[in-house]
Design a protein around this motif. Structure first.
Motif, PDB file in Angstrom:
ATOM      1  N   UNK A 189       0.828  -1.207   0.000  1.00 61.40           N
ATOM      2  CA  UNK A 189       0.000   0.000   0.000  1.00 61.40           C
ATOM      3  C   UNK A 189       0.864   1.259   0.000  1.00 61.40           C
ATOM      4  N   UNK A 190       1.940   1.252   0.773  1.00 58.12           N
ATOM      5  CA  UNK A 190       2.826   2.414   0.802  1.00 58.12           C
ATOM      6  C   UNK A 190       3.492   2.632  -0.557  1.00 58.12           C
ATOM      7  N   UNK A 191       3.928   1.552  -1.204  1.00 53.28           N
ATOM      8  CA  UNK A 191       4.541   1.676  -2.523  1.00 53.28           C
ATOM      9  C   UNK A 191       3.535   2.187  -3.545  1.00 53.28           C
ATOM     10  N   UNK A 192       2.291   1.692  -3.451  1.00 54.27           N
ATOM     11  CA  UNK A 192       1.251   2.142  -4.380  1.00 54.27           C
ATOM     12  C   UNK A 192       1.015   3.636  -4.247  1.00 54.27           C
ATOM     13  N   UNK A 193       0.962   4.118  -3.029  1.00 53.88           N
ATOM     14  CA  UNK A 193       0.742   5.545  -2.797  1.00 53.88           C
ATOM     15  C   UNK A 193       1.909   6.363  -3.354  1.00 53.88           C
ATOM     16  N   UNK A 194       3.142   5.854  -3.171  1.00 56.42           N
ATOM     17  CA  UNK A 194       4.319   6.577  -3.690  1.00 56.42           C
ATOM     18  C   UNK A 194       4.277   6.663  -5.216  1.00 56.42           C
ATOM     19  N   UNK A 195       3.944   5.550  -5.876  1.00 57.30           N
ATOM     20  CA  UNK A 195       3.882   5.534  -7.334  1.00 57.30           C
ATOM     21  C   UNK A 195       2.805   6.489  -7.825  1.00 57.30           C
ATOM     22  N   UNK A 196       1.634   6.454  -7.190  1.00 54.98           N
ATOM     23  CA  UNK A 196       0.533   7.306  -7.618  1.00 54.98           C
ATOM     24  C   UNK A 196       0.855   8.786  -7.419  1.00 54.98           C
ATOM     25  N   UNK A 197       1.506   9.130  -6.324  1.00 53.29           N
ATOM     26  CA  UNK A 197       1.874  10.527  -6.088  1.00 53.29           C
ATOM     27  C   UNK A 197       2.818  11.044  -7.165  1.00 53.29           C
ATOM     28  N   UNK A 198       3.726  10.183  -7.634  1.00 50.50           N
ATOM     29  CA  UNK A 198       4.690  10.607  -8.642  1.00 50.50           C
ATOM     30  C   UNK A 198       4.074  10.620 -10.036  1.00 50.50           C
ATOM     31  N   UNK A 199       3.187   9.665 -10.296  1.00 51.61           N
ATOM     32  CA  UNK A 199       2.688   9.490 -11.652  1.00 51.61           C
ATOM     33  C   UNK A 199       1.468  10.349 -11.975  1.00 51.61           C
ATOM     34  N   UNK A 200       0.600  10.592 -11.002  1.00 46.33           N
ATOM     35  CA  UNK A 200      -0.648  11.302 -11.289  1.00 46.33           C
ATOM     36  C   UNK A 200      -0.428  12.689 -11.894  1.00 46.33           C
ATOM     37  N   UNK A 201       0.478  13.525 -11.357  1.00 51.12           N
ATOM     38  CA  UNK A 201       0.677  14.852 -11.980  1.00 51.12           C
ATOM     39  C   UNK A 201       1.143  14.750 -13.427  1.00 51.12           C
TER      40      UNK A 201
END
Length: 213
Positions: free
Chosen positions: A187-199
């Motif tokens: 879950x922590x890795x998913x949040x990190x990836x999404x924070x970087x990729x979404x913008x």
């Protein structure tokens, strides 16, 4: 100038072929291990193995998305990374649900089966990690796949630790706690990836033209 451009294009195409070949290999390895671990985890009543098998399944899907993203635009690669992060998010939540179910209905898992599959999965993920390490400095999508592989190795070691503790104590709780820990890591890795990729996936914001005065 034309020769330079052709040379750069040739190098790009060569790199893309190498990336596709590597991703097909790690996809096949993860898909095979998913079936092996899922069946073994179900029969051995192991939450940790079930969690790791679901992680393998999600990774196979991630590598498939990454194959599609090769050679695409930066924004499309970022969208693929968003899908990767979303898959990991769903996976983490599924593992939490499995931990809860096993805590209510499960029995003590079989430590020998856990150990054998844990060692095999660690060997497979080590190969994947080495293959992906070459491309971890590339685009955001390939960095996301490298993070997946790193998490897999941590999960495999955790399964082996859980197997030893289950065999030593005779309690199912080390297995369930490892499943819980794996869910948190994912879950922590998913949040990190999404924070970087979404913008990046949203693309540049268009600035409205200034009104005439």
């Amino acid at each position: 100038m034309a020769g330079c451009c052709e040379h750069d294009l040739c190098e790009t195409k060569t790199l893309e072929r190498q990336q596709r070949r590597m991703l097909w290999v790690v996809l096949a390895l993860n898909a095979g291990m998913f079936f092996a671990e899922f069946i073994t985890g179900w029969l051995a009543d192991s939450t940790a193995l079930m969690a790791d098998s679901l992680d393998m399944f999600a990774d196979a899907a991630v590598y498939g998305v990454s194959l599609y993203a090769i050679g695409r635009s930066l924004q499309l690669k970022a969208k693929a990374a968003v899908l990767n992060g979303s898959l990991q998010l769903v996976l983490g939540l599924l593992i939490l649900a499995e931990v809860a179910r096993r805590s209510v209905f499960g029995s003590t898992p079989e430590p020998i089966a856990m150990t054998v599959m844990g060692v095999l999965a660690l060997l497979v993920n080590t190969v994947c990690f080495v293959l992906l390490s070459r491309f971890r400095g590339g685009d955001i999508n390939l960095r996301a796949t490298w993070i997946c592989s790193r998490n897999d190795m941590l999960g495999n070691v955790s399964v082996l630790v859980a197997a030893g503790l289950v065999g030593w104590t005779g309690s199912p709780w080390p297995d369930r706690l490892v499943g819980l820990a794996m869910a948190v890591i994912i879950l922590r890795s998913a949040i990190k990836i999404l924070r970087e990729a979404l913008p990046l996936a949203r693309g540049p914001r268009l600035t409205p033209p200034a009104s005439a005065t």
